[in-house]
Scaffold this active site. Structure first.
Site, PDB file in Angstrom:
ATOM      1  N   GLU A   1      -6.146  -5.728   3.667  1.00 12.04           N
ATOM      2  CA  GLU A   1      -6.161  -6.847   2.704  1.00 12.04           C
ATOM      3  C   GLU A   1      -7.426  -6.859   1.864  1.00 12.04           C
ATOM      4  OE1 GLU A   1      -4.594 -10.592   4.240  1.00 12.04           O
ATOM      5  OE2 GLU A   1      -3.393  -9.432   5.648  1.00 12.04           O
TER       6      GLU A   1
ATOM      7  N   SER B   1       0.807  -1.227   0.000  1.00 10.21           N
ATOM      8  CA  SER B   1       0.000   0.000   0.000  1.00 10.21           C
ATOM      9  C   SER B   1       0.837   1.273   0.000  1.00 10.21           C
ATOM     10  CB  SER B   1      -0.900   0.043   1.238  1.00 10.21           C
ATOM     11  OG  SER B   1      -1.665  -1.128   1.340  1.00 10.21           O
TER      12      SER B   1
ATOM     13  N   GLU C   1     -15.791  -3.112   0.634  1.00 12.19           N
ATOM     14  CA  GLU C   1     -16.300  -2.650  -0.673  1.00 12.19           C
ATOM     15  C   GLU C   1     -15.551  -3.346  -1.807  1.00 12.19           C
ATOM     16  OE1 GLU C   1     -15.473  -0.684   1.857  1.00 12.19           O
ATOM     17  OE2 GLU C   1     -17.475  -0.027   2.451  1.00 12.19           O
TER      18      GLU C   1
HETATM   19  C1  LIG Z   1      -4.100  -2.366  10.623  1.00 10.95           C
HETATM   20  C2  LIG Z   1      -3.690  -2.248   9.176  1.00 10.95           C
HETATM   21  C3  LIG Z   1      -2.617  -2.992   8.726  1.00 10.95           C
HETATM   22  C4  LIG Z   1      -2.188  -2.858   7.404  1.00 10.95           C
HETATM   23  N1  LIG Z   1      -1.101  -3.580   6.982  1.00 10.95           N
HETATM   24  C5  LIG Z   1      -0.659  -3.427   5.701  1.00 10.95           C
HETATM   25  C6  LIG Z   1       0.507  -4.130   5.273  1.00 10.95           C
HETATM   26  O1  LIG Z   1       1.151  -4.875   6.047  1.00 10.95           O
HETATM   27  N2  LIG Z   1       0.922  -3.963   4.001  1.00 10.95           N
HETATM   28  C7  LIG Z   1       0.260  -3.167   3.126  1.00 10.95           C
HETATM   29  O2  LIG Z   1       0.688  -3.062   1.988  1.00 10.95           O
HETATM   30  N3  LIG Z   1      -0.856  -2.476   3.501  1.00 10.95           N
HETATM   31  C8  LIG Z   1      -1.334  -2.585   4.767  1.00 10.95           C
HETATM   32  N4  LIG Z   1      -2.446  -1.908   5.196  1.00 10.95           N
HETATM   33  C9  LIG Z   1      -3.102  -0.990   4.268  1.00 10.95           C
HETATM   34  C10 LIG Z   1      -4.400  -1.561   3.731  1.00 10.95           C
HETATM   35  O3  LIG Z   1      -4.152  -2.617   2.861  1.00 10.95           O
HETATM   36  C11 LIG Z   1      -5.163  -0.402   3.077  1.00 10.95           C
HETATM   37  O4  LIG Z   1      -5.586   0.451   4.132  1.00 10.95           O
HETATM   38  C12 LIG Z   1      -6.354  -0.885   2.273  1.00 10.95           C
HETATM   39  O5  LIG Z   1      -5.943  -1.527   1.088  1.00 10.95           O
HETATM   40  C13 LIG Z   1      -7.295   0.282   1.885  1.00 10.95           C
HETATM   41  O6  LIG Z   1      -6.568   1.311   1.303  1.00 10.95           O
HETATM   42  P1  LIG Z   1      -6.732   2.809   1.844  1.00 10.95           P
HETATM   43  O7  LIG Z   1      -6.600   2.778   3.316  1.00 10.95           O
HETATM   44  O8  LIG Z   1      -5.788   3.653   1.068  1.00 10.95           O
HETATM   45  O9  LIG Z   1      -8.209   3.212   1.501  1.00 10.95           O
HETATM   46  P2  LIG Z   1      -8.744   3.676   0.057  1.00 10.95           P
HETATM   47  O10 LIG Z   1      -8.250   2.745  -0.990  1.00 10.95           O
HETATM   48  O11 LIG Z   1      -8.477   5.130  -0.105  1.00 10.95           O
HETATM   49  O12 LIG Z   1     -10.292   3.444   0.254  1.00 10.95           O
HETATM   50  C14 LIG Z   1     -11.123   4.410   0.924  1.00 10.95           C
HETATM   51  C15 LIG Z   1     -12.550   3.949   0.821  1.00 10.95           C
HETATM   52  O13 LIG Z   1     -12.911   3.831  -0.552  1.00 10.95           O
HETATM   53  C16 LIG Z   1     -13.465   2.556  -0.776  1.00 10.95           C
HETATM   54  N5  LIG Z   1     -13.148   2.056  -2.118  1.00 10.95           N
HETATM   55  C17 LIG Z   1     -11.928   1.969  -2.685  1.00 10.95           C
HETATM   56  N6  LIG Z   1     -12.009   1.368  -3.887  1.00 10.95           N
HETATM   57  C18 LIG Z   1     -13.306   1.060  -4.084  1.00 10.95           C
HETATM   58  C19 LIG Z   1     -14.027   0.414  -5.112  1.00 10.95           C
HETATM   59  N7  LIG Z   1     -13.412  -0.063  -6.199  1.00 10.95           N
HETATM   60  N8  LIG Z   1     -15.363   0.283  -4.975  1.00 10.95           N
HETATM   61  C20 LIG Z   1     -15.985   0.753  -3.873  1.00 10.95           C
HETATM   62  N9  LIG Z   1     -15.358   1.357  -2.845  1.00 10.95           N
HETATM   63  C21 LIG Z   1     -14.032   1.512  -2.947  1.00 10.95           C
HETATM   64  C22 LIG Z   1     -12.806   1.673   0.272  1.00 10.95           C
HETATM   65  O14 LIG Z   1     -13.551   0.512   0.496  1.00 10.95           O
HETATM   66  C23 LIG Z   1     -12.773   2.590   1.459  1.00 10.95           C
HETATM   67  O15 LIG Z   1     -13.999   2.541   2.115  1.00 10.95           O
HETATM   68  C24 LIG Z   1      -2.897  -2.002   6.514  1.00 10.95           C
HETATM   69  C25 LIG Z   1      -3.988  -1.279   6.978  1.00 10.95           C
HETATM   70  C26 LIG Z   1      -4.387  -1.387   8.307  1.00 10.95           C
HETATM   71  C27 LIG Z   1      -5.565  -0.593   8.774  1.00 10.95           C
END
Ligand SMILES: Cc1cc2nc3c(=O)[nH]c(=O)nc-3n(C[C@H](O)[C@H](O)[C@H](O)COP(=O)(O)OP(=O)(O)OC[C@H]3O[C@@H](n4cnc5c(N)ncnc54)[C@H](O)[C@@H]3O)c2cc1C
Length: 394
Positions: free
Chosen positions: A370, A135, A374
């Protein structure tokens, strides 16, 4: 059909008795519960989450729970049972186990003999700590838009950019990092790299989360890597990330189940003791109905997790769709169950650092990491065969 085993609460013994599981899974469940009880002091140990996380990782290694990472067979039912038991026992125990397994999986599946020899023994012993960095601030759900740049040089690769929200950031010894190596649009042109944490040019910015854990952003500033840091084929980074995440989704559902069972068990015990209107809280029809709802959700989540793990273990490609179904349902249901359990506790469920208050904070991230709920809905909808005979049609 085998009879239910004697595994205490953590697991649903009747579910474990189903033919979806084999005897060695039932024995494993028993051993997991025993180990968690024996390790109660290590799991509940005081200290910064970073320190506690490394301590638990070492205990998991000493206990042999990570041994499968170095040459053991893939067994997703075992992986799910481990996450369920560890999540039931302690949030950081599940975190330590799951991130180690997640980060070792690309190495196990795509690493060269040399790469595997270098890292897997330490990861399996719990003496080395891994992390999986996909990410970015601007590329969370949309993995294809990753921007971290890996430029090929005469002596290897030069990484510039950043990763966000990386579990184990700051305590990991090695990061598996997905970066852009080619000009190709979107998913094309991404590659995976193994980056030791002491590589000059790599910096960690810790991020405090609502459930304390080692997590942070990674900053790459002219971070130079040798050619052999490339993991898998050049341009193979997107499929590596998608395959690993697809396989692990069902295990997130299993962890959710562990948190939810712990909350439901605690609420049930409380409701049976708490005097209410001349009887006990559990005697009230609306409270009993809440427990009935929890029970149905726990059953459904457990069956969905078991189905997808059973499918992947027998090589059925349908596991991918069902892994998403299991993650979506189990994490959403777990959030509702933990919330219902807090309701049963009343104000006592909101006391800072009480079990219920911790579970309330700990369960939240599972609907986001992961692949958010959504994103799971989008994956499931895309997998529905448009040519399927409509229901009711002959
Ligand atoms: C505790 C924790 C541990 C983590 N560990 C790791 C890790 O080890 N390695 C790593 O790489 N990442 C890690 N992450 C990151 C995690 O994978 C991301 O937070 C996740 O993929 C969502 O990305 P974002 O937070 O940027 O949200 P965004 O992608 O910005 O999404 C924001 C909102 O938009 C919605 N959305 C996005 N796309 C769509 C779609 N196509 N259709 C409908 N709705 C949509 C989402 O569901 C969400 O509600 C971790 C996150 C947390 C909270």
């Amino acid at each position: 059909m085998p009879s239910p085993t004697t595994v205490p609460s953590t697991f649903d013994t009747h579910l474990l008795a189903l033919p979806l599981y084999e005897d060695h899974h039932r024995e494993l469940a028993q051993r997991l519960v025993t180990w968690c009880a024996e390790q109660r002091e290590v799991l509940a140990g005081a200290g910064r989450p970073e320190t506690v996380g490394r301590r638990i990782l070492r205990a998991l290694g000493d206990g042999g729970w990570l041994a499968f990472l170095d040459g053991g067979p893939d067994d997703y039912r075992a992986l799910c049972l481990a996450r369920e038991a560890l999540a039931y026992a302690d949030d950081l125990a599940d975190y330590a186990f799951s991130i180690q397994a997640l980060s070792a999986t690309p190495l196990r599946r795509f690493g060269t003999d040399e790469q595997r020899r270098r890292y897997l023994p330490g990861l399996a012993a719990g003496t080395l700590c891994g992390a999986f960095a996909v990410s970015e601030e601007a590329a969370g759900s949309d993995v294809a838009s990753i921007g971290l740049a890996a430029r090929e040089t005469a002596s290897g690769w030069l990484l510039n950019g950043a990763k966000a929200w990386i579990a184990n950031a700051g305590i990991a010894d090695v990061y598996t990092v997905i970066a852009r190596t080619g000009p190709g649009p979107g998913a094309f042109g991404l590659s995976a790299f193994l980056v030791p944490s002491d590589t000059p040019g790599l910096r960690v910015e810790p991020v405090p989360m609502i459930a304390p854990r080692a997590l942070g952003h990674l900053v790459f500033d002219d971070c130079a890597l040798p050619p052999e840091a490339l993991l898998g084929a050049r341009g193979g980074g997107y499929p590596i990330a998608m395959e690993v995440l697809g396989r692990f989704r069902m295990t997130v559902g299993a962890a959710a189940l562990g948190f939810a069972r712990r909350a439901a068990d605690a609420a049930l015990a409380r409701s049976r003791e708490r005097p209410m209107q001349g009887g006990k809280l559990f005697d009230l029809p609306t409270v009993r109905a809440a427990f009935a709802e929890m029970e149905v959700k726990l059953d459904a989540a457990a069956l969905l997790v078991a189905r997808s793990a059973w499918e992947i273990d027998r090589g059925s490609p349908r596991y991918a769709r069902h892994s998403s179904v299991a993650k979506l349902y189990a994490t959403e249901a777990a959030q509702q169950i933990v919330d219902s359990a807090v309701q049963v506790f009343g104000a006592a469920g909101l006391v800072h650092d009480s079990l219920l208050e911790r579970l309330y904070r700990q369960i939240r991230s599972l609907r986001i990491y992961e692949g958010s709920s959504e994103v799971q809905r989008a994956i499931i909808a895309a997998a529905i065969d448009p040519d399927r005979t409509p229901r009711g049609a002959s």
